[in-house]
Design an enzyme around this catalytic site. Structure first.
Site, PDB file in Angstrom:
ATOM      1  N   ASP A 169     -10.898   2.250  -3.004  1.00  0.00           N
ATOM      2  CA  ASP A 169     -11.452   1.998  -1.675  1.00  0.00           C
ATOM      3  C   ASP A 169     -12.973   2.051  -1.709  1.00  0.00           C
ATOM      4  O   ASP A 169     -13.622   1.757  -0.701  1.00  0.00           O
ATOM      5  CB  ASP A 169     -10.924   3.021  -0.664  1.00  0.00           C
ATOM      6  CG  ASP A 169      -9.547   2.624  -0.156  1.00  0.00           C
ATOM      7  OD1 ASP A 169      -9.162   1.454  -0.342  1.00  0.00           O
ATOM      8  OD2 ASP A 169      -8.858   3.482   0.423  1.00  0.00           O
TER       9      ASP A 169
ATOM     10  N   ASP B 181       0.825  -1.203   0.000  1.00  0.00           N
ATOM     11  CA  ASP B 181       0.000   0.000   0.000  1.00  0.00           C
ATOM     12  C   ASP B 181       0.864   1.260   0.000  1.00  0.00           C
ATOM     13  O   ASP B 181       2.063   1.229   0.340  1.00  0.00           O
ATOM     14  CB  ASP B 181      -0.897  -0.029   1.250  1.00  0.00           C
ATOM     15  CG  ASP B 181      -2.220   0.684   1.039  1.00  0.00           C
ATOM     16  OD1 ASP B 181      -2.307   1.508   0.113  1.00  0.00           O
ATOM     17  OD2 ASP B 181      -3.157   0.416   1.803  1.00  0.00           O
TER      18      ASP B 181
END
Ligand code: GLA
Length: 735
Positions: free
Chosen positions: A547, A477
């Site tokens: 997301d 990430d």
């Protein structure tokens, strides 16, 4: 195929359906762009450079040299000596001067494609591609520029990159270096780009271009949520199935600029490369700079054809490793299930339930290390928190393995929290302007990866976790963009190198990781999909799309993403409802069908969802196993676009041998008192018949139709009852 006509001094680069032509002008050796478009039989088009046409004057007339420079279609334009359009390269000599002009020196035509040192790039062998290296120089400055063009013949793509070498005695500063340019006539083009925001990535935008400069760009240190390193100039009439497209996509994950400049003479200069803002690279004598690669695609067959070309190129000539052509394990990720509140027991309870339902891998997301119980600390301290992971990581992984599941883990290796042991020990390891407090985002700073000791320390921390247990997947990430650019490891005149050195280091770390752990499934991620680009795909075969996991929001995100990138690369999960980002409620079935268009997995607490949803998981798992080869490897076609019609979405994948196809239809809002939707299918073998099965609609019987009827007459899809409904329709060839 690449040929050189020595008499005419013309290079002709041919793919199966396109031609690209470059010409060298007279004795003066300017390198000009002649043509890019539909395939031409002969290389007799040098006149298209229009070197003796008003408002041009013959190039040898030195009195009017400036007007020549300002309209000649340069293959790689420079700046400062008379071309007032934006150039591709900027330099500043040790004496502070900026002018530059490149002329042809030599060339080489070779089979295959050389690698680009330190950078991700497409690859191919002698059977698949051919490369032209054009060497140009500016003797006044002492600069050599190598323009590399690789032709992927069957795939209809051409890649370009640029290497700059200082051949003078003194140092030079490179202040700009783009990787590709096409100078062509403006044909009243529209411009296609992908714009977005966090949780809203890669929405397709189409607008007319006009005189002057229009561009999309990022100087956020990553390719970004906001703009995408992709630009296409398309004919006003271009549709899914018809019309001309000139597309560029950057194989790079950092700052970029993609631009169209319409000039006084109605020509357009289309360029792509590293964003020049805060870029300045010092080249000492004999040193080189390798600029990243641009993929160029031309078609006169509309967006479907462009998409097919990008998908084929990326599937076969960019993505590498164990999972390149393999089905990915169905994963369950605990982020939206638990956020930071989990321990061994909780994770095992999720894994136990998930394994019974057919889910194949547990991914432990953020919060397992250091004192990370919220998002305001501990990045950089990659040591297992044994208060949460009781019994240690190996115990947890072994227990998960005993359930027949694989285990995956989350890292954010590029970051450092001010509240971390790493920062307390090395406060100078964060990117910062000395004396100015760094701007925090999500209460974190970015590591100064331009320093090799920082890279080595973080790599070792990550690798030793991976060596400590049977970990088969990593989610890498990157949750904030770069600010306060400064490195305590570089001298003043190299501070402009930080952004690019940062990217080189990310690539270096991921290369090391994939070398040391070749079996690892790597999934890149950046606050959702802020670094979904071809650069990252070179290291990871899949990237977390967004997301936003709401099935309806995902329609636009996945449409924009699939415009360029294969479905096999799109990280897509079924998540909880009401959706965490949006609070929308959609049927579990629809969430499953939309996620089936990507890598497929779950992001919810499977022990706590409603029983009827849980009961649906085994059949979703079955659908994944039945259709994933087709979704991953098939040709993708867009049949309808929710982003345009605001009512419904529809796409199709067809196996390469055309024996099978899968259509996905999603109705967003129901309409009362209407007839069924007529959808024209694509890509079938028109001489065949197909059995059409409505997979999740019991009342409709399987029927057999001729392919040409389905493609020209269409398939009738009855309106499903209710909002947010999805249908899967499976076609198999009938002998
Ligand atoms: C990012 C990712 C999420 C999750 C969180 C964890 O936002 O996109 O999927 O991993 O970080 O902090």
């Amino acid at each position: 195929m690449i040929s050189y006509n020595e008499q005419e001094r013309i290079f002709k680069l041919d793919t199966a359906n396109t031609t690209y032509m470059i010409g060298i002008v007279d004795e003066e050796n300017f390198v000009g762009h002649i043509y890019y478009g539909k395939k031409l039989k002969e290389a007799d088009a040098a006149y298209l450079m229009r070197i003796d046409e008003p408002p041009f004057v013959p190039s040898l007339n030195n009195r009017e040299r400036c007007s020549f420079y300002d309209c000649f279609p340069f293959e790689y334009p420079t700046a400062g000596v008379g071309d007032y359009r934006e150039g591709c390269i900027g330099i500043r000599t040790a004496a502070g001067h900026v002018g530059c002009m490149l002329t042809y020196v030599s060339h080489e035509i070779m089979e295959g494609k050389p690698a680009l040192s330190g950078l991700p790039a497409t690859f191919g062998d002698a059977k698949e591609c051919m490369t032209l290296k054009l060497v140009c120089e500016d003797h006044y400055v002492g600069l050599r520029v190598e323009l590399l063009y690789t032709v992927f013949h069957e795939i209809d793509a051409i890649t370009r990159s640029v290497k700059v070498t200082n051949i003078g005695a003194d140092h030079i500063y490179l202040t700009k270096v783009y990787s590709a340019c096409i100078d062509m006539d403006n044909r009243n083009f529209d411009m296609i780009s992908l714009h977005g925001s966090w949780a809203r990535e890669r929405h397709i935008q189409r607008k007319a271009i006009g005189y002057g400069i229009q561009n999309v760009s990022s100087f956020r240190g990553e390719s970004s949520h906001q703009d995408h390193p992709f630009l296409a100039l398309v004919d006003k009439n271009t549709t899914q199935e018809h019309g001309e497209i000139y597309a560029m996509n950057f194989v790079y994950s950092g700052n970029f600029r993609a631009q169209a400049e319409v000039t006084q003479f109605d020509s357009v200069r289309m360029t792509m490369g590293i964003h020049p803002e805060n870029f300045c690279w010092k080249l000492s004598s004999k040193e080189s700079f390798q600029a990243p690669e641009v993929v160029m695609v031309y078609t006169d067959q509309g967006f479907d054809a462009m998409t097919t070309t990008f998908h084929k190129l990326y599937k076969n000539h960019l993505i590498r490793g164990e999972y390149k052509n393999k089905k990915r394990p169905i994963l369950i990720n605990n982020w939206e299930a638990t956020y930071f509140e989990f321990d061994t027991e909780k994770l095992l309870s999720i894994a136990k339930e998930a394994s019974k339902l057919g889910i194949e891998m547990l991914v432990m997301d953020d919060g397992w290390f250091g004192k990370r119980n919220s998002d305001n600390c501990a990045l950089g301290d990659w040591k297992v928190n044994e208060e949460k992971i009781k019994g240690g990581l190996k115990y947890l992984v072994d227990e998960v393995n005993k359930l027949g599941m694989k285990f995956g883990i989350w890292f954010e290796p590029e970051m450092i929290s001010p509240d971390s042991d790493l920062y307390r020990e090395h406060p100078d390891w964060a990117i910062a302007i000395p004396g100015r407090p760094g701007t925090q985002a999500r209460q974190q700073l970015v590591l100064d990866l331009s320093r090799q000791e920082v890279v080595d320390c973080i790599y070792e921390q990550v690798a030793s976790v991976l060596r400590s247990a049977n970990i088969e997947y990593v989610k890498w990430d990157m949750n904030r963009q770069l600010t306060d650019i400064g490195s305590s490891g570089l001298p003043a005149d190299r501070q402009g190198e930080v952004y690019h050195r940062y990217m080189l280091a990310v690539y270096q770390m991921q290369e090391r990781l994939t070398q040391e752990f070749p079996y690892l499934l790597l999934e890149n991620c950046s606050g959702g999909g802020a670094r979904f680009d071809p650069g990252m795909l070179y290291y990871s075969p899949q990237i977390w799309c967004s997301d936003d996991t709401d099935a309806i929001e995902r329609l636009e995100i996945q449409e924009g993403t699939a415009l360029i990138y294969p479905l096999s690369t799109m990280g897509a999960h079924v998540s909880d409802c009401p959706n965490h980002a949006l609070k929308r409620v959609t049927p579990f079935e629809t969430r499953g069908i939309v996620a089936l268009a990507g890598t497929f997995g779950y992001e919810l607490d499977v022990t706590r969802i409603p029983q009827e949803d849980r009961e649906m998981i085994p059949s979703q798992v079955e659908l994944y196993h039945k259709y994933n080869d087709l979704v991953r490897e098939g040709d993708y076609y867009r049949l309808a676009s929710y982003s345009q019609n605001r009512q419904f979405d529809c796409w199709q994948v067809v196996s390469e041998d055309k024996t099978q196809a899968l259509v996905t239809f999603v109705q967003v809002l129901n309409r009362v008192n209407f007839k069924s939707r007529r959808i024209l299918l694509k890509g079938l073998d028109e001489n065949k018949q197909y059995q059409v099965e409505f997979v999740n609609e019991n009342s409709i019987k399987t029927k057999i139709y001729h392919a040409d009827t389905l493609m020209n007459g269409g398939l009738l899809i009855p309106y499903p009852q209710g909002d947010f409904q999805a249908r899967l329709i499976f076609l198999t060839e009938v002998n």
